[in-house]
Design a protein around this motif. Structure first.
Motif, PDB file in Angstrom:
ATOM      1  N   GLY A 184       0.788  -1.224   0.000  1.00  8.52           N
ATOM      2  CA  GLY A 184       0.000   0.000   0.000  1.00  8.52           C
ATOM      3  C   GLY A 184       0.821   1.275   0.000  1.00  8.52           C
ATOM      4  N   ASN A 185       2.115   1.166   0.356  1.00  6.38           N
ATOM      5  CA  ASN A 185       2.943   2.358   0.484  1.00  6.38           C
ATOM      6  C   ASN A 185       4.333   2.174  -0.101  1.00  6.38           C
ATOM      7  N   THR A 212       5.826   7.316  -3.886  1.00  4.77           N
ATOM      8  CA  THR A 212       5.151   7.045  -5.142  1.00  4.77           C
ATOM      9  C   THR A 212       4.091   8.107  -5.392  1.00  4.77           C
ATOM     10  N   LEU A 213       3.995   8.533  -6.635  1.00  5.49           N
ATOM     11  CA  LEU A 213       2.987   9.539  -6.980  1.00  5.49           C
ATOM     12  C   LEU A 213       1.693   8.869  -7.415  1.00  5.49           C
ATOM     13  N   ASP A 214       1.692   7.563  -7.553  1.00  8.44           N
ATOM     14  CA  ASP A 214       0.416   6.874  -7.802  1.00  8.44           C
ATOM     15  C   ASP A 214       0.288   5.604  -6.964  1.00  8.44           C
ATOM     16  N   ILE A 225      11.505   8.580 -12.981  1.00  9.68           N
ATOM     17  CA  ILE A 225      11.926   9.089 -11.672  1.00  9.68           C
ATOM     18  C   ILE A 225      11.788  10.602 -11.687  1.00  9.68           C
ATOM     19  N   LYS A 226      11.269  11.128 -10.572  1.00  9.67           N
ATOM     20  CA  LYS A 226      11.061  12.575 -10.483  1.00  9.67           C
ATOM     21  C   LYS A 226      11.745  13.043  -9.217  1.00  9.67           C
ATOM     22  N   MET A 270      13.281  12.572  -6.063  1.00  8.52           N
ATOM     23  CA  MET A 270      13.304  11.426  -5.156  1.00  8.52           C
ATOM     24  C   MET A 270      11.955  10.703  -5.159  1.00  8.52           C
ATOM     25  N   ARG A 317      -6.410   8.372   6.038  1.00  8.16           N
ATOM     26  CA  ARG A 317      -5.434   9.080   5.198  1.00  8.16           C
ATOM     27  C   ARG A 317      -4.321   9.723   6.014  1.00  8.16           C
TER      28      ARG A 317
END
Lengths: 330, 217
Positions: free
Chosen positions: A137-138, A155-157, A198-199, A201, A318
């Protein structure tokens, strides 16, 4: 018992694992868990919650049969208050509140992500590490800065474990896909072309899963698994190296369910070597979600007096890592 | 006389850095060595790609007047860049020592520079407080274009803003104020940047666990 350390009961239930453990200081006195495997597809939150509700009484019974003392010797009830799937969190919180009321012992609300970090800090020599937390999940790069655990990259998604599982499903591998992909990858020989995203970090895996799925028709499962691991793990490694180089922390801790992946362990070990840092990983049996980590983190909360009244114990689906006040590290 | 004299001074995440002189100018030599943790095919592809784009992006950024080190030379075969060595402190370090009112002009100025880059379709790719160097009092220079590229995509520009916002938030409690100051500077030279900022919020909302009270307006 000679130890004066508090005895803590830890309850984990954020997604598909029900975990119950009792610890004292750094000692694990008892640890039981049960994990839900959906007959098909991914985890349905309500079905997982129903499963947790069935499992907690069984696990608690097992735990108390093992212990040499009565439940009223317990000093605090720690539970995973968030983040996670709402129905699962609510089930776990209900169990925790009931025990807290029955035994008249303080309730301790633990952040699940921070529990993974605290587990590593308790049972490995890592003291102030850069943490690569990888699970279903993370996926986060966490470190302690200015009084809190800060997320340097994430992660961005979707999470890496989620990416592995969903690719596994497309290739008809059983759930959870991660361990099966790891095994298949060992037979892979050809590196197929995939995007490398990769963006700074941070990273994203959703597009990589889509690209990998498109290869299924024309390539062997083992080559796809091999390539997917090589690409995604290289991205995690690069982000970790960048964070290590920026923060100069001197050690890396690998934690979370995907930390059980031996290939990932070897890669992150090499990253640590590149940056002349130490490498630590949580033991395989405690990599995935468990009650022990909740109990360890709960010990800190009890010591700093961060006890929550029942009325304020609502779950936090959240709850972010960087929202937690960390009073136990100076 | 040797044309270049240099000694190894640091090991970054991307490359080993040597410092030295070239015709009496201070230089930094950035040598991208293979990474042991990457498959050699991925590694070679990435290192070559990044070397080329870093050189190109730095040159373009300098042409439009953004403060970046000048490029002296590129060695494609050995993965080496020779660039001007700038003196100064990282913005990350300055943030720990300077009071917030001293930081304000730096962030406005940095906003200008990034606005200028974006209005010319130049993407930094790793825009963090670790990649901004403060030379004179409030004059930021932008370094390390290793993940840079030329692109007119909204998403790529928005990624720059998001990377900057996220690392800022990770190290500094007053990050929202500083980010807004940065944004002011950014929008003043790049009015279309409004859309970039909107896109940044969209990308951010895809991430995990953004608590309601933490959402950007």
């Amino acid at each position: 018992m000679a130890s004066t350390e508090p005895i803590i009961l830890g309850l984990e239930g954020t997604a598909h694992t029900a975990g119950v453990a009792v610890i004292q200081g750094t000692q694990i006195l008892a640890n039981e868990s049960a994990t839900y495997f959906p007959p098909q597809g991914g985890i349905h939150p309500r079905e997982a919650a129903t499963y947790l509700a069935k499992q907690f009484p069984i696990l608690l019974k097992k735990i108390f049969q093992k212990l040499q003392f009565k439940p009223d010797k317990i000093d605090g009830i720690a539970f995973s208050q968030g983040p996670g799937l709402g129905p699962c969190l609510r089930t776990t919180a209900t169990v925790a509140r009931a025990i807290s009321l029955k035994l008249n012992k303080p309730l301790l609300g633990v952040n699940h992500c921070i529990a993974h970090v605290e587990l590593g800090r308790t049972i490995t020599p890592a003291n102030d590490p850069l943490v690569l937390y990888v699970s279903g999940g993370n996926t986060q790069l966490i470190t302690f800065l200015n009084g809190r655990y800060r997320v340097l990259g994430e992660t961005l998604d979707i999470a890496i474990g989620n990416a592995l599982d969903s690719l596994g499903r497309e290739m008809n591998l059983p759930h959870p896909g991660g361990p099966h992909i790891e095994k298949q990858a060992q037979q892979g020989k050809n590196l197929l072309l995939l995007p490398y995203t990769i963006k700074g970090m941070s990273f994203s895996f959703s597009g990589m899963v889509t690209a990998a799925k498109k290869l299924i028709a024309n390539h062997s499962t083992s080559d796809i698994c091999y390539s997917f691991q090589e690409y995604t793990f290289a991205i995690l490694a690069e982000a970790t190296e960048r964070a290590l180089s920026c923060t100069k922390k001197g050690s890396v801790l690998l934690t979370g369910g995907v930390a059980a992946n031996v290939h990932l362990q070897n890669i992150i070990k090499l990253v640590a070597k590149e940056q002349e840092s130490l490498f630590y990983v949580v033991p395989r049996n405690l990599a995935g979600d468990n009650g022990v980590m909740i109990a360890f983190a709960g010990t800190h909360l009890l010591k700093t007096g961060e006890i929550i009244p029942i009325k304020k114990s609502q779950v936090k689906p959240r709850w972010r890592t960087d929202q937690v006040q960390v009073g136990w590290i100076s | 006389m040797k044309l270049i004299q240099a000694e190894k001074i640091a090991k970054g995440a991307e490359a080993v850095i040597f410092k030295g002189t070239f015709l009496q100018s201070p230089i930094a030599i950035k040598h991208r060595l293979p990474k042991s943790y990457r498959h050699p095919d991925i590694d070679n592809r990435i290192r070559l790609h990044r070397l080329r784009s870093e050189a190109k992006v730095m040159t373009n950024a300098r042409k439009i007047g953004v403060s970046v080190p000048s490029l002296f030379g590129v060695d494609i075969e050995d993965h080496i860049l020779i660039i001007e060595s700038l003196k100064g402190k990282l913005l990350f370090e300055e943030m720990n020592s300077l009071p917030i009112d001293k930081l304000d002009p730096i962030f406005v100025n940095l906003g200008h520079q990034i606005g200028l880059l974006h209005s010319n379709d130049i993407i930094h790719g790793d825009l963090t407080v670790f990649n901004v160097l403060i030379q004179l009092e409030d004059k930021p220079s932008i370094i390390d274009f290793g993940l840079g590229k030329i692109s007119n995509e909204l998403e790529a520009k928005a990624d720059d803003l998001l990377t900057f916002y996220s690392t800022l938030k990770a190290i500094q409690p007053a990050s929202n104020i500083l980010f807004n100051t940065f944004l002011e500077g950014y929008l003043s030279v790049y009015p279309e940047g409004k859309n970039t900022y909107e896109q940044m919020k969209k990308i951010r909302s895809r991430a995990r666990y953004i608590a309601r009270e933490d959402r950007l307006e």
